[in-house]
Design a protein around this motif. Structure first.
Motif, PDB file in Angstrom:
ATOM      1  N   ASP A 227      44.907 121.596  75.136  1.00 43.45           N
ATOM      2  CA  ASP A 227      43.528 121.854  75.564  1.00 43.45           C
ATOM      3  C   ASP A 227      42.644 120.631  75.354  1.00 43.45           C
ATOM      4  N   GLN A 230      39.277 122.991  71.628  1.00 36.53           N
ATOM      5  CA  GLN A 230      39.793 124.286  71.208  1.00 36.53           C
ATOM      6  C   GLN A 230      39.107 124.711  69.916  1.00 36.53           C
ATOM      7  N   ALA A 232      39.124 128.174  67.148  1.00 34.25           N
ATOM      8  CA  ALA A 232      39.700 129.467  66.784  1.00 34.25           C
ATOM      9  C   ALA A 232      39.053 129.953  65.497  1.00 34.25           C
ATOM     10  N   ASN A 254      38.817 126.205  75.188  1.00 33.59           N
ATOM     11  CA  ASN A 254      39.578 127.398  74.839  1.00 33.59           C
ATOM     12  C   ASN A 254      39.070 127.939  73.512  1.00 33.59           C
ATOM     13  N   THR A 255      38.488 129.138  73.527  1.00 34.71           N
ATOM     14  CA  THR A 255      38.035 129.785  72.297  1.00 34.71           C
ATOM     15  C   THR A 255      38.940 130.971  72.007  1.00 34.71           C
ATOM     16  N   GLN A 256      39.372 131.091  70.749  1.00 33.29           N
ATOM     17  CA  GLN A 256      40.387 132.064  70.379  1.00 33.29           C
ATOM     18  C   GLN A 256      40.014 132.768  69.077  1.00 33.29           C
ATOM     19  N   ALA A 257      40.798 133.787  68.754  1.00 34.55           N
ATOM     20  CA  ALA A 257      40.631 134.508  67.497  1.00 34.55           C
ATOM     21  C   ALA A 257      41.415 133.830  66.382  1.00 34.55           C
ATOM     22  N   ASN A 258      40.948 134.038  65.160  1.00 38.21           N
ATOM     23  CA  ASN A 258      41.708 133.657  63.974  1.00 38.21           C
ATOM     24  C   ASN A 258      41.331 134.637  62.866  1.00 38.21           C
ATOM     25  N   PHE A 262      36.178 135.611  65.973  1.00 40.56           N
ATOM     26  CA  PHE A 262      36.100 134.795  67.179  1.00 40.56           C
ATOM     27  C   PHE A 262      34.902 133.847  67.090  1.00 40.56           C
ATOM     28  N   GLN A 284      37.318 133.931  75.026  1.00 43.43           N
ATOM     29  CA  GLN A 284      37.823 135.204  74.541  1.00 43.43           C
ATOM     30  C   GLN A 284      36.887 135.791  73.491  1.00 43.43           C
ATOM     31  N   ASN A 307      36.713 136.778  78.985  1.00 42.71           N
ATOM     32  CA  ASN A 307      37.316 137.994  78.456  1.00 42.71           C
ATOM     33  C   ASN A 307      36.419 138.547  77.354  1.00 42.71           C
TER      34      ASN A 307
END
Length: 600
Positions: A227, A230, A232, A254-258, A262, A284, A307
């Motif tokens: 990416d 990024q 997370a 790109n954003t994500q869970a950890n 979020f 996300q 999302n």
């Protein structure tokens, strides 16, 4: 007293407004003063070799070498012969009688060993500057091409700032050397990573990162899925402005869970993602994100893949030539009190492979779309068709409210391939969709009801066209702007009304038509060939000319005013010509009224 260090980069100049930079040209002679204009010149300076000097000469980059100011002076006005002077802070102040304590909050990566020559691995030098920068400070990338071999991590409340961002690759344009360019063999998940408090080991919530005027060029990346930026986990209030990410092999952003958390509440202004391997913007479960004037072009999946972005907005964003959908609103947007919808306003799409905008999200929050302009979407690898549309809502349980939407078809820029999209707007298996107005021109149909919709409401001012742009076929609505049937749930209350067409009441109950309050009634015009009128019997009979009489016409006659000898009244018809009213008494001279009815 003590002398303090100055110089070693334009990062030491502070001017107003805060987003400007006071710089000097290569080889410029700079003198120093105690006032912004006029004043007294400081001549008691020491160069880097501790030799006395009265002025400092800029290097080939326009930066000043390190030097020492006069005793006790912590700031001076720099004069390079221009119209204004720039304020210059010392790198240190006195912590004791002769103790220097660093206060620099604007760090130049060149001071930490970065080269920016498009060859040297500058990863360690840039990361060292980021690590040394205090919260609230800026790490500055002067013009150059900075090669990296692994991810750069930006600590909380630190700004990474460059000089210039090219929006996208342009044939024949020589790009200014001002970008981060990963080396062949780059190892890592992203060129820039934002870490949460746990992974980053910070003593505070990971928040308030800034990336300004920075371009990432992933042209040399080989491994898939890398990416551009990024994040997370719980990473809050990030700001990106004038950022370009191109040719990385993964997502642009790109954003994500950890750990169940979020990223939250980001602000993106003028962010361009150009020809990346996956989604341009992969968001996300990002609550309160704002994207203004952001663009995704030529991405390997969706331009914007949103999302669940509760309480968020996209304003003036654009998606074009992406392999799949331009803007995809998807995922579970939930139903609880913490859920929320999204506003998409003033956005546009062009020549995306699938739909311009696709909404297939589930949940209860409303998705509001205002002033959406779609063009040439549904390219479908040049074949067109495929059931694609400028705006598609498919299987969505979220309410979708559309103010104004337009669609305009077309082919590739060179005129080749098939015209698309197949539909201007298409709705299938949706819980609730309302479209107020629009102008929908598409290859097969402007408006398409794919079936399975619980509530699909079409506004009065939606025009349609089909065919090519050179020879469109109008499918405009009638003057009332209602095409086909107008279905009104509940009741329609009108203070007045006019109709030039037939009215039909299909209800099967006995009281299918009710006339309001007491005193209301039915009025029928009388005259030649009318459906109601009066006539006078002569010798017990009268013939009424009337061309509206048919073979099935029902004639109701009744006495209006008695005259002569009264008898029983009857009627006979000559269809298309007249009807006769006759009394059983030849001396009947009554005035009779009549009304003509037709069976439904």
């Amino acid at each position: 007293m003590a002398r303090y260090d100055f110089g070693a980069g334009v990062a030491d100049f502070i001017v107003t407004p805060a987003d400007g930079l006071w710089t000097v040209g290569a080889g410029a002679v700079v003198t120093f003063w105690d006032a912004a204009s006029d004043g007294t010149q400081y001549t008691d300076l020491l160069d880097a070799a501790a030799s006395p000097t009265t002025q400092i000469v800029a290097d080939e980059h326009g930066s000043l070498p390190r030097f020492h100011g006069p005793d006790g002076v912590t700031g001076m006005w720099a004069d390079a012969g221009g119209e204004t002077r720039g304020w210059m802070d010392a790198h240190s102040v006195t912590g004791g009688e002769d103790t220097a304590v660093s206060v620099r909050d604007w760090l130049n990566v060149l001071d930490f060993g970065a080269v920016g020559d498009n060859a040297t691995d500058d990863t360690a030098a840039i990361q060292a500057a980021l690590a040394a920068c205090p919260m609230g400070g800026i790490v500055y990338l002067p013009a150059g091409a900075y090669r990296t071999s692994g991810p750069l991590t930006i600590p909380p409340a630190v700004t990474l700032m460059g000089t210039h961002t090219n929006l996208m690759t342009v044939v024949g344009l020589v790009d200014p050397p001002c970008y981060i360019r990963p080396l062949v063999g780059f190892a890592g998940a992203a060129v820039i990573q934002l870490l949460d408090e746990i992974v980053g080991g910070y003593n505070t919530i990971s928040a308030e990162h800034r990336i300004l005027n920075v371009m990432i060029d992933g042209t040399d990346l080989e491994d898939p899925g890398i990416d551009g930026i990024q994040a997370a986990g719980n990473i809050q209030n990030v700001g990106l402005r004038d950022v370009t990410i191109r040719r990385v092999t993964g997502a642009g952003i790109n954003t994500q869970a950890n750990g169940g958390f979020f990223p939250y509440s980001w602000r993106l202004h003028r962010v361009m993602v150009d020809n990346v391997g996956w989604h341009g913007f992969a968001v996300q479960v990002m609550t309160d994100i704002t994207m203004i004037d952001c663009q995704a072009i030529g991405c390997g999946a969706n331009g914007f893949d949103i999302n669940n972005a509760a309480n968020s907005q996209m304003i003036g964003c654009r998606a074009e030539w992406n392999v799949s959908n331009g803007i995809h609103i998807t995922g579970d947007w939930a139903t609880g009190t913490g859920s929320g919808g999204m506003l998409i306003g003033g956005c546009s799409t062009d020549r995306n492979g699938a739909n311009g905008v696709l909404v297939d999200a589930v949940g209860n929050p409303p998705i509001q779309i205002e002033n959406l302009h779609t063009r040439r979407d549904g390219r479908n690898d040049g074949a067109g068709g495929g059931g694609y549309a400028g705006l598609a809502v498919d299987g969505a349980t979220v309410p979708v409210i559309v103010g104004l939407v337009t669609c305009y078809p077309g082919t590739d820029d060179n005129g080749t391939q098939e015209s698309s999209p197949q539909y201007g707007a298409r709705f299938t298996d949706c819980a609730y969709v309302s479209v107020a107005s629009g102008f929908l021109h598409a290859d097969e149909a402007g408006w398409s009801d794919g079936g399975g919709n619980t509530v699909l409401r079409r506004g009065l001012n939606i025009a349609e066209r089909t065919g090519t742009t050179a020879a469109p076929v109008d499918v405009f609505a009638v003057p009332t702007d209602v095409a086909g049937n107008l279905n009104v749930g509940g009741y329609l209350a009108a203070s007045s009304g006019q109709s030039a067409g037939q009215w039909n009441i299909w209800d099967g109950q006995a009281k299918a038509l009710n006339l309001g309050a007491a005193g209301g009634g039915i009025a029928i015009a009388e005259g030649t060939n009318a459906r109601m009128g009066v006539s006078t019997l002569v010798g017990g009979t009268v013939t009424v000319p009337n061309t509206s009489v048919t073979a099935t016409t029902r004639i109701a006659v009744f006495r209006q005013a008695a005259g002569g000898t009264l008898g029983h009244l009857s009627a006979t018809k000559t269809p298309g010509t007249s009807f006769a009213i006759t009394s059983s008494a030849a001396a009947d001279t009554s005035v009779v009224a009549w009304v003509l009815f037709e069976p439904a």
